[in-house]
Design an enzyme around this catalytic site. Structure first.
Site, PDB file in Angstrom:
ATOM      1  N   THR A 267      58.834  35.217  31.172  1.00  0.00           N
ATOM      2  CA  THR A 267      59.908  35.968  32.193  1.00  0.00           C
ATOM      3  C   THR A 267      60.623  37.576  32.314  1.00  0.00           C
ATOM      4  OG1 THR A 267      61.447  35.927  33.229  1.00  0.00           O
ATOM      5  CG2 THR A 267      62.145  34.774  31.672  1.00  0.00           C
TER       6      THR A 267
ATOM      7  N   ASP B  33      62.225  38.719  33.419  1.00  0.00           N
ATOM      8  CA  ASP B  33      63.913  38.930  33.911  1.00  0.00           C
ATOM      9  C   ASP B  33      64.807  38.069  32.491  1.00  0.00           C
ATOM     10  OD1 ASP B  33      63.868  39.483  36.065  1.00  0.00           O
ATOM     11  OD2 ASP B  33      63.513  36.949  36.775  1.00  0.00           O
TER      12      ASP B  33
ATOM     13  N   GLY C 297      66.103  41.574  39.297  1.00  0.00           N
ATOM     14  CA  GLY C 297      66.875  40.927  38.055  1.00  0.00           C
ATOM     15  C   GLY C 297      67.729  40.521  39.352  1.00  0.00           C
TER      16      GLY C 297
ATOM     17  N   LEU D 129      55.249  46.690  40.437  1.00  0.00           N
ATOM     18  CA  LEU D 129      54.848  47.343  39.492  1.00  0.00           C
ATOM     19  C   LEU D 129      54.960  47.107  38.038  1.00  0.00           C
ATOM     20  CD1 LEU D 129      53.992  51.242  41.034  1.00  0.00           C
ATOM     21  CD2 LEU D 129      52.918  48.981  41.969  1.00  0.00           C
ATOM     22  N   GLN D 130      56.689  46.843  38.011  1.00  0.00           N
ATOM     23  CA  GLN D 130      56.890  45.964  36.576  1.00  0.00           C
ATOM     24  C   GLN D 130      56.872  44.851  36.321  1.00  0.00           C
ATOM     25  OE1 GLN D 130      61.891  45.732  37.815  1.00  0.00           O
ATOM     26  NE2 GLN D 130      60.401  46.544  40.224  1.00  0.00           N
TER      27      GLN D 130
END
Lengths: 411, 411
Positions: A142, A144, A189, A300-301
Site C-alpha cells: 500500500t 499509504d 492518505g 499519479l502518485q
C-alpha cells in the site's frame, strides 16, 4: 503425486511496485518447484467468477519479469470486494474452496493492504476450521504505509520518492514570479499522513522544502491555517503547503466536504476524497488576495512507475519471495513483514506475523513525529522515511516512453 | 577596448528545460570570449529595478552546468511583464538602455515564448531607432509549442514526454477495477492543442492509448462528448479522455467557465484556466452514473525535470548557443528557430528569423492533423511529435531525489 499449484491475486488500490511483488511470487514459486502459478483477475471477486489466468502464458522470459516489475497498476486487475463472514455467507467460501481444490492449489497469496489482509484472515481461518491444507499468506502492499506490525509497506517508498521529487519541482516552479503565490498540494492518505509527511523530503541542501504540512492525525483548523500562511507571507513570497486528502475539522467533517465536489462511496464504505486543496487555495485567495494554486497529485502518485525507489521495488519482490517460502514451508494465516535492523546503514529483513493482528488495523503517524503546532513532521519522521526512497530502477524505454508488460491490448 | 558583456533573462511560464537554454547562453558566451554574463532576475521587470546577477558567481564548474540543465523552472526567475510601446512610455526604454549601457552590454538574450519575443521585437526596434549597438536575440521556449516559424519549441518535447509517460500510467491505473470508470485528464494549452495531442503518444504496442482527445482548435460540444463516451462505454470499461484546459464552446466560453471555480487574469490579460476536466467528469458521472476521475496535470507538466527528452534538452542548449553566435556575429531583432531537415532519421538544425514575424503570433495545430470528428489526432501529428520525445537525460540523484542548481536557499 499431487500438484503444487499457486494462486495469486492483487487487491485494493495499486502502487508503482505492486507488480514487482507479483513478479516475486511468480519467480520464486517457479524456482521452488511450483507447477502452475495462477493469477486471479480482479482479485477474489474475479476468482468467484472463475476468472484467472496461467501466468506462464503471459510471462515468458526474464525480460518479461523485468518489465512486469516496472509496470504500474495491478497487472492482474484489482477489486475492492469485502469478503463477508463465513457464518453469514458460507456458500461464498464453499465456492472459493471448490475452485481452489479443483485447481489443486497448494498456496494462495494476496497482495494488498489491510482490507486485503482481512480476506487472508477469513480464508485462512475457514481453511483451518474445515481442515483444508491450502496455505494463505498475505503480501503487504500500500502506498499509504498504514499496515500494522511491518516497519513499512512496499509501495510507500516509491510514492514517497515521487512526492519528494515532484514537491522539489513544484517549489522551484513557485519561485518563478516575483509575486506572492500560495500553492496547496493535495496528497493521498485518508487517515494516515505518511505520504503527506513525505513532501518534507524535499527539504535538503538545494531546497527549502514545503512550508506547512497537514496530516490527518491532527485536527485541522481553517482559521489557524490561514493565520500560519499570513505569518509566513511576511517574509516569503512563494508558500508551499501540503495537505492530506483526509484532513478533518474538529467536528469530524472532512475539509473536502466544505466544497460542493461530488463524493462517492466504495464497497468498503470509504468515501472518495478530493477537493481539500482547491477549497483551501480558494480560501487563501479570498483572505490574502494573492494568487493561489491547487495541485492534486491524484492517481499519479500511485502509478508513477517512471520514478521508483530501488529499495522499494526490491523489497516488494523480496516480501513476495518470503511469502512463497513461508507457504511452501507450511505457514498459513500470516503476513510477511519488513523488519528494520538498522537505519544507518539501512538494513532490513523480512519476518512473518499472525494476520489476525494486522487485518483491518491502521497504523498512523505517531503524534510525536508531528511537531507541536501540528503543521510539520519531525527529523525522526524523516530519518525513518529517507532510507526507503534511495536509488532508482530505470524504466526500460521504447521509442521515448517507458515500456510495460500488459495482458490484453486491443488496438 | 570595450567589454563584451552579455545580459540574459527568462520570461513567461517555465519549462523543464528552460535552464538548459540559460546554460547554453552562459557556456557558449564564455567560450566565445564574453567578459561578464549577467542574468536579470525576474526578466525585464527585475532589470528595470536593476536586479541582476553575475552568473559566474553561481556557475562554477562543469557539474554546475549539468545541474543547471537539469533544474526545472526559471533559475533566474521570470515575469509576465508587457513592455509598453516606446512612444507611450519612452522613460522605460531610456531606463533599460541606461542600465544596459552602464553594464557595457553587447548582447541581450531573452528566453521565452511569443509574449517574450514581443519584448525582443520592441527593444531591437528601439535600439535601431536610437543607434544603439546592442544586439537583441530571442531564444525560443514554451511547452505550448505555439511559436511561429520554428518547427517546434524547446520545452515542448519534454512536456510531451511527461504527458505521454503519465498517460500510459494513468491508462494502466484505470484498468485496475472491473468497473466502468471515465478518467478526464486536463492538459495545458490555452489556444493550441499540441500538448493535449501528445497524450496520444501513449498509443503503442503495449497500450491502447487514450480514447478521446479534445483540442482547443475545435469547438467543443458537451452533448457530443457525452454521446461519444456512451458509445465507447458499450465495448470498454475504462475510458480515458484528454482535454485541453482551453477548450471552448460554440459561444466562445471556455468549458472551465461552466464551473464555479475562481478565475484570475494575468498582466497579459490571460485568464487562469482550470476546472474543465472536473466539470466534464461530473457531467459524465451524472449522465452515465459511473465512477469518474478528473486529473489535472497542472504545474507538474511544465516542471517535470525528472523525466526530460534528451532531444529537447539538447536542442534547448543548442538554440541558446546559436543565439550567442548570431549576436556575436552582429545579428539583432531575430529569433533562433529549429529547422527539421528530416523526420526519419530525425535531423534538425538551427536557423534564424526576423522577430517581427514571430512576436505575438500563435501557431496552432493544423486542422488536418485532427480527425474529422474533432476528437483525436492523426498519424501525421504523431509522426511530427514522436522524434521530439526521444531518449532521456538522467537526473543527478542525491540522497534519493534529483539535485538542482539554485541561487538562494534559506534554511
Amino acid at each position: 503425486m499431487s500438484k503444487k499449484n499457486v494462486m495469486v491475486g492483487q487487491s485494493g488500490g495499486p502502487t508503482a511496485v505492486i507488480n514487482s511483488s507479483l513478479a516475486g511470487v511468480y519467480k520464486v514459486a517457479k524456482d521452488r518447484g511450483a507447477d502452475t502459478v495462477y493469477g486471479m483477475l480482479h482479485g477474489i471477486q474475479g476468482l468467484l467468477e472463475e476468472k484467472y489466468v496461467d501466468l506462464s502464458e503471459h510471462i515468458h522470459t526474464d525480460l518479461d519479469i523485468e518489465l512486469l516489475k516496472r509496470t504500474p497498476s495491478s497487472f492482474l486487475g484489482s477489486c475492492r470486494y469485502k469478503l463477508p463472514n463465513s457464518k453469514d455467507k458460507p456458500e461464498i467460501y464453499e465456492k472459493i474452496f471448490d475452485i481452489l481444490n479443483k485447481l489443486e492449489i497448494d498456496s494462495f497469496f494476496y497482495i494488498g493492504g489491510n482490507d486485503s489482509m482481512d480476506t487472508i484472515n477469513k480464508l485462512s481461518d475457514y481453511a483451518l476450521e474445515k481442515g483444508s491444507k491450502i496455505h494463505f499468506i498475505g503480501v503487504p502492499k500500500t502506498i499509504d504505509n498504514d499496515l500494522a506490525v511491518t516497519d513499512h509497506t512496499p509501495g510507500f517508498g516509491s510514492a514517497a520518492k515521487f512526492i519528494g521529487t515532484v514537491t522539489k519541482e513544484v517549489i522551484r516552479d513557485g519561485l518563478v514570479y516575483d509575486a506572492n503565490v500560495v500553492t496547496v498540494m493535495e496528497i493521498m492518505g485518508r487517515n494516515a499522513g505518511w505520504l503527506t509527511g513525505a513532501a518534507a523530503l524535499a527539504k535538503c541542501e538545494d531546497c527549502e522544502g514545503p512550508d506547512l504540512l497537514y496530516l490527518p492525525e491532527v485536527e485541522f483548523d481553517v482559521q489557524k491555517f490561514v493565520d500560519s500562511v499570513k505569518e509566513i507571507m511576511k517574509t516569503k513570497r512563494s508558500i508551499i503547503v501540503a495537505v492530506s486528502e483526509g484532513i478533518r475539522l474538529g467536528d469530524g467533517r472532512y475539509v473536502c466536504e466544505l466544497t460542493d465536489a461530488a463524493s462517492q462511496v466504495d464497497s468498503f464504505g470509504h468515501r472518495t476524497l478530493a477537493g481539500a486543496a482547491r477549497f483551501l487555495a480558494n480560501t487563501i485567495a479570498k483572505e490574502c488576495g494573492c494568487k493561489t494554486r491547487a495541485i492534486e497529485f491524484a492517481t499519479l502518485q500511485r502509478c508513477g512507475s517512471h520514478i521508483v525507489s530501488r529499495v522499494d521495488i526490491t523489497e516488494a519482490f523480496q516480501v513476495a519471495g518470503a511469502a512463497v517460502k513461508a507457504a511452501f514451508e507450511g505457514e498459513t494465516g500470516k503476513m510477511i513483514t519488513l523488519k528494520r535492523e538498522s537505519s544507518d546503514p539501512y538494513i532490513c529483513t523480512t519476518d512473518i506475523y499472525d494476520i489476525h493482528e494486522i487485518a483491518n488495523v491502521e497504523k498512523k503517524v505517531p503524534r510525536e513525529w508531528i511537531n507541536e503546532e501540528g503543521n510539520y513532521v519531525t527529523p525522526e519522521f524523516l530519518n525513518y522515511i529517507r532510507p526507503l526512497i534511495q536509488a532508482e530502477l530505470t524504466p526500460i524505454m521504447t521509442d521515448g516512453l517507458p515500456r510495460h508488460l500488459t495482458m490484453f491490448v486491443k488496438r
